[in-house]
Motif scaffolding. Structure first.
Motif, PDB file in Angstrom:
ATOM      1  N   THR A  20       0.816  -1.218   0.000  1.00  9.87           N
ATOM      2  CA  THR A  20       0.000   0.000   0.000  1.00  9.87           C
ATOM      3  C   THR A  20       0.850   1.270   0.000  1.00  9.87           C
ATOM      4  O   THR A  20       0.321   2.365  -0.161  1.00  9.87           O
ATOM      5  CB  THR A  20      -0.936   0.025   1.229  1.00  9.87           C
ATOM      6  OG1 THR A  20      -0.146   0.040   2.428  1.00  9.87           O
ATOM      7  CG2 THR A  20      -1.853  -1.177   1.250  1.00  9.87           C
ATOM      8  N   SER A  22      -7.549  -2.485  -3.745  1.00  2.42           N
ATOM      9  CA  SER A  22      -7.781  -3.403  -2.621  1.00  2.42           C
ATOM     10  C   SER A  22      -8.311  -4.739  -3.163  1.00  2.42           C
ATOM     11  O   SER A  22      -8.018  -5.115  -4.295  1.00  2.42           O
ATOM     12  CB  SER A  22      -8.745  -2.768  -1.613  1.00  2.42           C
ATOM     13  OG  SER A  22      -8.846  -3.559  -0.461  1.00  2.42           O
ATOM     14  N   SER A  42      -6.924  -3.308   6.739  1.00  5.09           N
ATOM     15  CA  SER A  42      -7.105  -2.002   6.087  1.00  5.09           C
ATOM     16  C   SER A  42      -7.990  -1.094   6.924  1.00  5.09           C
ATOM     17  O   SER A  42      -7.735   0.115   7.051  1.00  5.09           O
ATOM     18  CB  SER A  42      -7.718  -2.197   4.696  1.00  5.09           C
ATOM     19  OG  SER A  42      -6.867  -2.964   3.868  1.00  5.09           O
TER      20      SER A  42
END
Length: 401
Positions: free
Chosen positions: A23, A50, A160
């Motif tokens: 990320t 994602s 996340s």
């Protein structure tokens, strides 16, 4: 802690570390040293999409399987059938990811100062990077499920969500210092979150136990004596991903299509409908509740089949006390599943729409985490707890202690 459990936990932590590292890797060609993108590197990373394309594909395949008996039979035909279903899901996920990545890359190159060389090559490389990121995340989630602990997909989604919590908490306290919100609002938000988490734990752990009596029967050379047991039916058999995830699509997609076909100029009927169906509006809350309730029943019909359960009980010599085997047993189980699903669907709708209810009545600051996010995180933790207990009580070779 057993050696196997320690190995699985270490593997899971390592895989999640790689996920979080991804990320922070920017899409090739983005000017990450510029002021525009420097503080927005996470949304522009190679993992920007994602796991939502894969989650979307899995949900679409499951929804099609509800109405297409042949696809449903694949899931119940053994390992070979499940592998075919997994391939269909992966292909659909990559197609969805490619479509979404191309759209994002096309928009990115039109933003001044964001892309170093906003040409066709950037669109191609950015699309390939984003699709490749989705493929890596799918592979990582599968490795966690097989070699680690917990469900890889749910774990990565939960990580996340949890990773964004520190900034949310910091934002709360910053606004509290500035006087933008009161201490009562902060206490109310924390209290509500505790109540919601407690409700999720209670309902997800709840079962409706149907008593079952097995007559004495012979299996091979062994004679099994008669015994009594229960058939546990979850209150929320629909799970925590499909109803809460699909409901927003069911509301927004028809509006988007109508806007494309009929236009959405100010004052048009499409514009009026769109305004009334925005997040937090009463029409959106009502329609969202109906959609989640309906989807919970539809998906429960896919995962819980009373006819199949009745046939399995009959083959194994099991009966429900006071209920005739066969069709009467299927009818009884269908009635039990319907009642429990009604409770579970009401619970899902309430949890998912709590933020909207507060927003509709002017309290936009309360419960910012969201019901769907809380469902994912809490259910993932409950699943982890179950797996840790199972592995801790199992010796090498699969024999329980």
């Amino acid at each position: 802690m057993t050696t196997e459990l320690a190995r699985r936990i270490a593997f899971t932590i390592g895989a999640l570390f790689l996920f979080r590292l991804g990320t922070q890797i920017p899409v090739p060609g983005v000017a990450v040293h510029g002021g525009f993108a420097a503080d927005r590197i996470a949304p522009l990373s190679i993992f920007s999409l994602s796991l939502f394309p894969y989650l979307t594909a899995a949900i679409l395949v499951q929804l099609v399987a509800v109405v297409w008996r042949r696809l449903r039979a694949l899931d119940r035909s053994g390992e070979a059938g499940r592998r075919k279903l997994a391939r269909f899901t992966l292909i659909l996920a990559l197609l969805l990811a490619a479509f979404q990545a191309f759209g994002i890359a096309s928009v990115m190159r039109q933003m001044p100062g964001l892309v170093v060389d906003p040409g066709d090559w950037f669109v191609l490389s950015a699309t390939a990077s984003l699709v490749g990121g989705v493929l890596v995340m799918i592979w990582l989630s599968e490795q966690i499920t097989r070699r680690g602990i917990g469900n890889g997909l749910a774990l990565m989604l939960s990580v996340s969500i949890v990773a964004s919590l520190p900034s949310e908490v910091a934002s709360f306290f910053t606004q509290l210092r500035r006087g933008a919100i009161s201490g009562n609002a902060l206490v109310g938000n924390a209290s509500l979150l505790i109540v919601v988490v407690a409700l999720i734990v209670f309902v997800e752990s709840a079962r409706r136990n149907v008593p079952v009596q097995f007559a004495a029967r012979r299996v091979g050379e062994h004679l099994l004596p008669s015994c009594s047991t229960v058939l546990p039916i979850k209150i929320n058999s629909a799970g925590y991903l499909l109803p809460a995830t699909v409901a927003p699509w069911a509301i927004s997609i028809p509006v988007v299509i109508a806007g494309v076909i009929f236009g959405s100029d100010d004052g048009s009927w499409v514009e009026a409908i769109t305004a009334n169906l925005e997040f937090g509006e009463k029409a959106h809350i009502i329609l969202g509740s109906i959609t989640i309730f309906t989807l919970a029943f539809v998906y429960t019909a896919f995962v819980v089949d009373p006819d199949h359960a009745a046939e399995s009980l009959a083959r194994q010599g099991g009966v429900i006390p006071g209920v005739t085997p066969g069709e009467a047993t299927a009818t009884y189980l269908d009635r039990v599943v319907s009642l429990t699903t009604a409770i579970g669907a009401t619970y899902l709708a309430a949890i998912s729409l709590i933020p909207e209810v507060f927003l509709a009545y002017g309290n936009a600051l309360v419960y910012k985490m969201g019901g769907g996010a809380a469902l994912i995180v809490v259910c993932t933790i409950l699943d982890l707890q179950t797996q840790v207990r199972e592995i801790s009580l199992t010796n090498r070779g699969g024999v329980r202690r």
